[in-house]
Scaffold this active site. Structure first.
Site, mmCIF file in Angstrom:
data_model
loop_
_atom_site.group_PDB
_atom_site.id
_atom_site.type_symbol
_atom_site.label_atom_id
_atom_site.label_comp_id
_atom_site.label_asym_id
_atom_site.label_seq_id
_atom_site.Cartn_x
_atom_site.Cartn_y
_atom_site.Cartn_z
ATOM 1 N N ASP A 69 12.839 -30.889 30.211
ATOM 2 C CA ASP A 69 13.605 -32.079 29.842
ATOM 3 C C ASP A 69 14.325 -32.029 28.493
ATOM 4 O O ASP A 69 15.449 -32.503 28.392
ATOM 5 C CB ASP A 69 12.702 -33.313 29.951
ATOM 6 C CG ASP A 69 12.287 -33.541 31.399
ATOM 7 O OD1 ASP A 69 13.177 -33.447 32.269
ATOM 8 O OD2 ASP A 69 11.102 -33.773 31.659
ATOM 9 N N ARG A 88 9.335 -39.338 24.224
ATOM 10 C CA ARG A 88 9.608 -37.920 24.428
ATOM 11 C C ARG A 88 10.766 -37.419 23.594
ATOM 12 O O ARG A 88 11.035 -36.219 23.558
ATOM 13 C CB ARG A 88 9.905 -37.656 25.914
ATOM 14 C CG ARG A 88 8.780 -38.053 26.848
ATOM 15 C CD ARG A 88 8.913 -37.367 28.182
ATOM 16 N NE ARG A 88 8.935 -35.911 27.998
ATOM 17 C CZ ARG A 88 9.263 -35.046 28.942
ATOM 18 N NH1 ARG A 88 9.590 -35.478 30.132
ATOM 19 N NH2 ARG A 88 9.268 -33.739 28.701
ATOM 20 N N ARG A 136 16.883 -42.230 32.415
ATOM 21 C CA ARG A 136 16.737 -41.339 31.252
ATOM 22 C C ARG A 136 18.052 -40.698 30.778
ATOM 23 O O ARG A 136 18.153 -40.262 29.638
ATOM 24 C CB ARG A 136 15.772 -40.210 31.608
ATOM 25 C CG ARG A 136 14.409 -40.658 32.107
ATOM 26 C CD ARG A 136 13.560 -41.177 30.979
ATOM 27 N NE ARG A 136 12.239 -41.577 31.442
ATOM 28 C CZ ARG A 136 11.222 -40.731 31.564
ATOM 29 N NH1 ARG A 136 11.367 -39.464 31.252
ATOM 30 N NH2 ARG A 136 10.046 -41.173 31.970
ATOM 31 N N HIS A 166 13.961 -38.394 38.163
ATOM 32 C CA HIS A 166 14.972 -37.404 37.799
ATOM 33 C C HIS A 166 15.661 -36.882 39.071
ATOM 34 O O HIS A 166 15.078 -36.921 40.150
ATOM 35 C CB HIS A 166 14.313 -36.200 37.115
ATOM 36 C CG HIS A 166 13.891 -36.448 35.711
ATOM 37 N ND1 HIS A 166 12.613 -36.206 35.267
ATOM 38 C CD2 HIS A 166 14.582 -36.884 34.630
ATOM 39 C CE1 HIS A 166 12.528 -36.489 33.968
ATOM 40 N NE2 HIS A 166 13.698 -36.909 33.557
ATOM 41 N N CYS A 253 9.794 -29.089 36.262
ATOM 42 C CA CYS A 253 9.661 -29.708 34.927
ATOM 43 C C CYS A 253 8.898 -28.826 33.949
ATOM 44 O O CYS A 253 9.080 -28.924 32.745
ATOM 45 C CB CYS A 253 8.895 -31.019 34.990
ATOM 46 S SG CYS A 253 9.040 -31.914 36.499
#
Ligand code: CIR
Length: 260
Positions: A69, A88, A136, A166, A253
């Protein structure tokens, strides 16, 4: 076909049990189990003929094992993203050191506020990068990404997301025009020209497989997906990611995969 020779991963930290989740009913990840699953993930990657750089756990960021990410690596440049999840966002500053080992400063680009982008929203198909407009990743982040990619002769295509976290939660490219699709991605016109392998609703999590140099790594427990991938002629490796699933994480991920 060998496309990747390098992978970056980060060890899960003890705080992984506090990672962001949309499925609290699955319970919290168990640290020791997550570590074992991460060990097996690294072993599987090594079997695919890549060098694996293992970064130390970072207790400040519960979700920091999901290195996909905070950065995006293309054949021409690396892009430090600007994660949209507040808890994050700082991960972007911690991934730079590893990226600098592979890319000179003039080949490192940055997504800047107010733009946000997370690598899980980006799916590479040759020189085209599909990017999910999600909770996001925002329009400004996608605009900046498009500008960066255009500079290097690549392009991006925006894909609005409806339900998933996502983009790659639900759609993953296996090279050779083959694409695993689940849920909202089954009917998206953007993917109409690919050989779509439809993942049944009850195995939706299994859509997050990774192609690694002609081997496809498939999460454990998704037999329909496994068979479909094998029927396409790929070698497969199975890795249990059930602890990461509890906090919405999957195979893609957990790594940055690239050629350097
Ligand atoms: C998060 O919500 O950010 C993490 N718990 C899961 C991130 C999964 N990353 C990905 O799909 N690329």
């Amino acid at each position: 076909m060998k496309k990747f020779n390098n992978v970056i991963v980060r060890r899960p930290c003890k705080a992984v049990c506090d990672g962001i989740t949309s499925a609290p009913e699955l319970g919290q990840p168990i640290y020791e189990k997550a570590l074992k699953q991460h060990d097996a993930y690294i072993e599987a990657l090594k079997k695919c003929g890549v060098e694996v750089t293992v970064l130390e756990a970072d207790e400040r960021y519960p979700d920091s094992c999901f290195v996909e990410d905070p950065a995006l690596i293309t054949k021409a440049c690396a892009i430090i993203t600007n994660p949209g999840a507040e808890s994050r966002n700082g991960e972007k500053d911690e991934i730079i050191g590893a990226i600098r080992k592979f890319f000179p400063e003039d080949k490192i680009e940055y997504i800047k506020a107010p733009g946000t982008l997370e690598g899980g929203d980006v799916m590479m198909v040759e020189d085209t990068f599909y990017v999910g407009l999600s909770a996001r990743t925002n329009e400004e982040g996608i605009r900046q990404l498009g500008e960066i990619l255009n500079k290097y002769g690549m392009k991006c295509v925006q894909v609005p997301l409806e339900k998933v976290l996502h983009l790659k939660t639900g759609v993953n490219y296996l090279e050779h025009n083959n694409m695993l699709v689940s849920g909202e991605f089954i009917t998206k016109p953007d993917f109409a020209d690919y050989n779509k392998v439809i993942v049944p609703e009850e195995e939706a999590y299994g859509a997050n497989c990774i192609w690694m140099n002609e081997t496809v790594i498939v999460p454990e427990g998704y037999p329909t997906v496994l068979k479909a991938v094998q029927d396409l002629g790929y070698e497969t490796l199975i890795v249990d990611t059930s602890e990461f699933r509890k906090i919405d994480g999957g195979l893609s991920c957990l790594s940055l995969r690239f050629w350097a």
